[in-house]
Design a protein around this motif. Structure first.
Motif, PDB file in Angstrom:
ATOM      1  N   LYS A 199      26.403  28.220  -5.268  1.00  0.00           N
ATOM      2  CA  LYS A 199      27.764  28.071  -6.105  1.00  0.00           C
ATOM      3  C   LYS A 199      26.937  27.243  -7.368  1.00  0.00           C
ATOM      4  O   LYS A 199      26.815  25.747  -6.724  1.00  0.00           O
ATOM      5  N   ALA A 219      29.280  28.626 -16.842  1.00  0.00           N
ATOM      6  CA  ALA A 219      29.345  29.240 -15.864  1.00  0.00           C
ATOM      7  C   ALA A 219      29.151  28.054 -14.686  1.00  0.00           C
ATOM      8  O   ALA A 219      30.200  28.462 -13.578  1.00  0.00           O
ATOM      9  N   ARG A 272      30.969  25.758 -14.617  1.00  0.00           N
ATOM     10  CA  ARG A 272      32.916  25.868 -14.190  1.00  0.00           C
ATOM     11  C   ARG A 272      33.167  26.409 -12.810  1.00  0.00           C
ATOM     12  O   ARG A 272      34.021  25.920 -11.952  1.00  0.00           O
ATOM     13  N   GLU A 273      31.899  26.639 -11.800  1.00  0.00           N
ATOM     14  CA  GLU A 273      31.820  27.288 -10.883  1.00  0.00           C
ATOM     15  C   GLU A 273      31.799  26.385 -10.106  1.00  0.00           C
ATOM     16  O   GLU A 273      32.501  25.968  -9.300  1.00  0.00           O
ATOM     17  N   SER A 277      35.296  23.653 -10.439  1.00  0.00           N
ATOM     18  CA  SER A 277      35.936  24.495  -8.789  1.00  0.00           C
ATOM     19  C   SER A 277      35.846  24.337  -8.108  1.00  0.00           C
ATOM     20  O   SER A 277      36.634  24.026  -6.588  1.00  0.00           O
ATOM     21  N   ARG A 305      37.878  36.251 -16.219  1.00  0.00           N
ATOM     22  CA  ARG A 305      37.439  37.089 -17.726  1.00  0.00           C
ATOM     23  C   ARG A 305      37.819  38.381 -17.951  1.00  0.00           C
ATOM     24  O   ARG A 305      37.505  38.603 -16.550  1.00  0.00           O
ATOM     25  N   GLU A 354      37.600  35.362  -9.582  1.00  0.00           N
ATOM     26  CA  GLU A 354      37.397  34.352  -8.355  1.00  0.00           C
ATOM     27  C   GLU A 354      38.249  35.073  -7.178  1.00  0.00           C
ATOM     28  O   GLU A 354      39.009  34.804  -6.892  1.00  0.00           O
ATOM     29  N   LYS A 377      35.859  31.737  -2.610  1.00  0.00           N
ATOM     30  CA  LYS A 377      34.749  30.750  -4.076  1.00  0.00           C
ATOM     31  C   LYS A 377      34.147  31.297  -4.573  1.00  0.00           C
ATOM     32  O   LYS A 377      33.237  30.809  -4.503  1.00  0.00           O
ATOM     33  N   MET A 378      34.164  32.698  -4.569  1.00  0.00           N
ATOM     34  CA  MET A 378      32.641  32.946  -5.434  1.00  0.00           C
ATOM     35  C   MET A 378      33.257  33.670  -7.098  1.00  0.00           C
ATOM     36  O   MET A 378      34.890  34.324  -6.638  1.00  0.00           O
ATOM     37  N   GLU A 379      32.788  33.671  -7.395  1.00  0.00           N
ATOM     38  CA  GLU A 379      33.033  34.664  -8.680  1.00  0.00           C
ATOM     39  C   GLU A 379      32.646  36.111  -8.982  1.00  0.00           C
ATOM     40  O   GLU A 379      31.620  36.453  -8.622  1.00  0.00           O
TER      41      GLU A 379
END
Lengths: 510, 169
Positions: free
Chosen positions: A175, A192, A195-196, A199, B109, B128, B131-133
């Motif tokens: 992450k 990116a 951002r990750e 969070s 997005r 999301e 816990k992942m995009e």
């Protein structure tokens, strides 16, 4: 005994496990074997979970989102107090690598099953970790310091040459990490990653690292007691990853010979000693194609993939963690540790390998675990369990052992075939496809293999006709049954009808 | 009884006879089909070939898990098949496809706008969750006819996020 760096070790006979899922179960088992009483905690989502049922005591700690339950230090310490636990095991994830938590435990007079807060803090800060181990003579990957602004990072990356990796200082488990191959993509990747990281960890500081291509991810398992003894338990090969999430691990590695193992082991021990490390820990290395290795990071906790090492060394790492935390000396020296046979672990995740590995949520409606010779399954789910978006998508770890790598692969193929799980999609077909792939069988892969060169589209699910027949027969039986039920109701309440119905039902069920 | 069964775009006409016999596209097989007491499993001997599977009923289809692979199977009996034929839809899914949220989560997005042309498997939304995009991709090629979410929105499982229609018209 409390050491100068704040590490507390003493005998305890009741342990609080501040985790859930398969790892909580794993620790519970070690405790039961050692005669240590256990205390579990659970959120609203986990009241029926095995870790609650396996434990001697269990305490409710709040709603399903982790920040309202498994991450609530105040609630967890309160449970320790109420239950009379004298020690705390963090498992992995959640609070396992939060130095403040380790410190809070010690301040409350509780043994933290892990290293000192200070060691966690140093190793948890990527930059400080790099500097610390570098001073101890450990090779590291070139990179920048953290906290540079966007323009400075652009300049640094352009100077270093691509590809580079954007990494979050507080990151872990992939992450807040982004690879960048072209100068023009750098800013998007930084945004990116920030951002990750923000969070996931509440911290958006990032830095850059040169990306070593054609690299393998090899890690060394360590055990260190509080009396200054540190040993390595050989390596694990963890190159098969997707988006930096490990999928398959094995021990030993196809490419590590005894000489390299000893060299990597010695460096890993030196890195741990640089922070006076105590308990189980892992040093992750990148190994390039010329067999140069570079320190990546240290995981200051028990790892998901620890079972493969347990199988090839015969050492129960979870039990050793508890012994070390109780202040005992290691019972073996480096020369006593032998690698024997081969072990492979497949992480079974609730995700769809045919649809970009999207996580799959739902209720597990069927579950039959593989068993038999050389097969171990670590799991925290059960039939009726709901896979929710609150926790990660790993359902279980399937670990197979063989005298040779080939034998372990054959066992794994057999075990994957035996595994039955429905209600959610799983990545079992991915693992089957991998176990059949030429590249895997010849050990010819690196950390980019899964993402760049492994496709599920050439896997032919070749039992279409059989699946059609099975579903049709089930539909047919169901409509017959429905017809009979109506007939039985129509026949009224004669005594015989119940028996007739029972007979028909029996016939169907046989 | 006659059934029209579809798996992975292949259609099978299956006749289930009286005496442990079926025909699949006119080829005959001896069968012995049993439900096993163990959670939802069935055992089938198909010309003595032993198959074990989990067969689960879903809203409009069946899920069959055998040898680690999950198959989505659509079964229609003759009556349902004729009705569907009369309506002109058959097993066809229509001309518009939706990109659904496979799980609850937060929209990070949206990568397309109404009127955009998309390829099959093109990234359209970043969601999301866990816990992942996660990248959601277009199930087909076509043109975007509706975008029903904006970044920052929380979505439920199976909520339709984007609609994609045929290229022409």
């Amino acid at each position: 005994m409390k050491r100068e760096d704040g590490l507390l070790t003493k005998k305890f006979d009741k342990l609080l496990i501040v985790n859930r899922g398969e790892i909580a179960v794993r620790i519970l088992r070690a405790c039961h074997e050692l005669g240590i009483k256990t205390v579990a905690v659970y959120s609203d989502a986990d009241r029926n979970a095995p870790h609650v049922r396996f434990a001697d005591e269990a305490y409710y700690i709040g709603p399903p989102p982790a920040r309202e339950s498994y991450l609530r230090v105040d609630k967890l310490l309160d449970v320790a107090k109420r239950s009379g636990a004298q020690a705390v095991h963090p498992g992995y994830g959640f609070l396992a690598e939060r130095a403040e938590f380790a410190q809070a435990c010690v301040d409350a007079g509780l043994v933290f099953v892990g290293p000192s807060a200070q060691a966690i803090k140093i190793m948890g800060d990527k930059q400080e970790a790099r500097e610390t181990v570098k001073a101890a003579g450990v090779p590291i990957v070139p990179g920048t310091e953290p906290g540079l602004n966007e323009a400075e990072m652009q300049a640094a990356a352009d100077r270093m040459g691509y590809p580079v990796l954007v990494k979050a200082v507080a990151g872990g488990g992939g992450k807040g990490m982004r690879p960048v191959h072209r100068s023009e993509d750098l800013q998007d990747a930084i945004a990116a990653a920030r951002r990750e990281a923000l969070s996931a960890f509440g911290d958006d500081v990032v830095y850059l690292e040169k990306m070593i291509t054609d690299a393998r991810h090899i890690e060394i398992q360590l055990l260190a007691d509080s009396h200054g003894n540190t040993v390595y338990l050989g390596e694990r090969e963890c190159s098969l990853q997707r988006r930096h999430q490990k999928l398959i691990e094995e021990a030993p590695s196809f490419v590590v010979d005894e000489d390299l193992r000893q060299r990597m082991g010695a460096v890993a021990v030196a890195a741990a000693k640089a922070v006076d490390y105590v308990n189980a820990g892992t040093i992750e290395f990148l190994l390039d194609k010329d067999k140069n290795f570079y320190f990546l990071e240290m995981n200051t906790r028990l790892q998901v993939e620890h079972p493969v090492t347990e199988l090839v060394t015969g050492i129960d790492i979870a039990q050793e963690q508890l012994r070390i935390a109780r202040g005992r000396r290691l019972r073996f020296a480096q020369k006593d540790i032998q690698i024997r046979g081969w072990a492979i672990e497949c992480r079974i995740n609730a995700e769809d390998p045919y649809n970009n590995y999207l996580p799959s949520t739902g209720v597990i409606s069927t579950m039959r675990l593989p068993t038999g010779p050389g097969v171990r399954v670590d799991t925290g789910v059960f039939r009726g369990y709901e896979i929710t978006p609150y926790y990660d998508s790993m359902i279980s770890k399937l670990i197979c052992y063989g005298e040779t790598r080939g034998e372990a692969v054959l066992r794994m193929r057999r075990a994957l075939e035996e595994y039955r799980i429905t209600g959610v999609k799983t990545n079992i077909p991915f693992h089957q496809h991998m176990m059949d792939s030429h590249r895997f069988l010849t050990g010819n892969f690196d950390t980019k293999f899964v993402e760049d060169r492994f496709s599920m589209s050439d896997r032919a699910a070749d039992q279409d006709m059989e699946a059609a027949v099975l579903a049709t027969l089930m539909a047919h039986h169901q409509s017959l049954q429905a017809g009979q039920r109506i007939a039985a109701v129509g026949a009224g309440s004669e005594k015989g009808s119940a028996w007739k119905w029972y007979n028909r039902w029996e016939r169907l069920r046989r | 009884m006659k059934y029209y069964t579809k798996v992975n775009d292949k259609e099978y006409i299956i006749e289930v006879g009286q005496d442990n016999e079926i025909s699949v596209n006119d080829e005959r097989y001896a069968i012995d089909f049993r439900r096993v007491a163990e959670g939802g499993m069935v055992s089938l001997l198909l010309n003595h070939r032993s198959l074990e599977a989990v067969v689960d009923e879903r809203d409009d289809h069946w899920e069959v898990l055998t040898d680690g692979e999950l198959y989505t199977v659509f079964v229609q009996d003759e009556r349902a098949y004729r009705l569907a034929q009369a309506r002109g839809t058959g097993l066809d899914m229509g001309h518009e496809a939706g990109v659904k949220a496979p799980m609850p989560g937060l929209i990070i997005r949206v990568l397309v706008e109404v009127g955009d042309t998309v390829e099959r498997n093109e990234k359209v939304v970043i969601l999301e969750s866990m816990k992942m995009e996660n990248e959601l991709r277009s199930p087909r090629e076509g043109v975007v006819t509706a975008v029903r979410v904006t970044p920052g929105a929380s979505v439920e499982k199976d909520q339709i996020l984007i609609l994609i229609s045929d290229l022409e018209e």
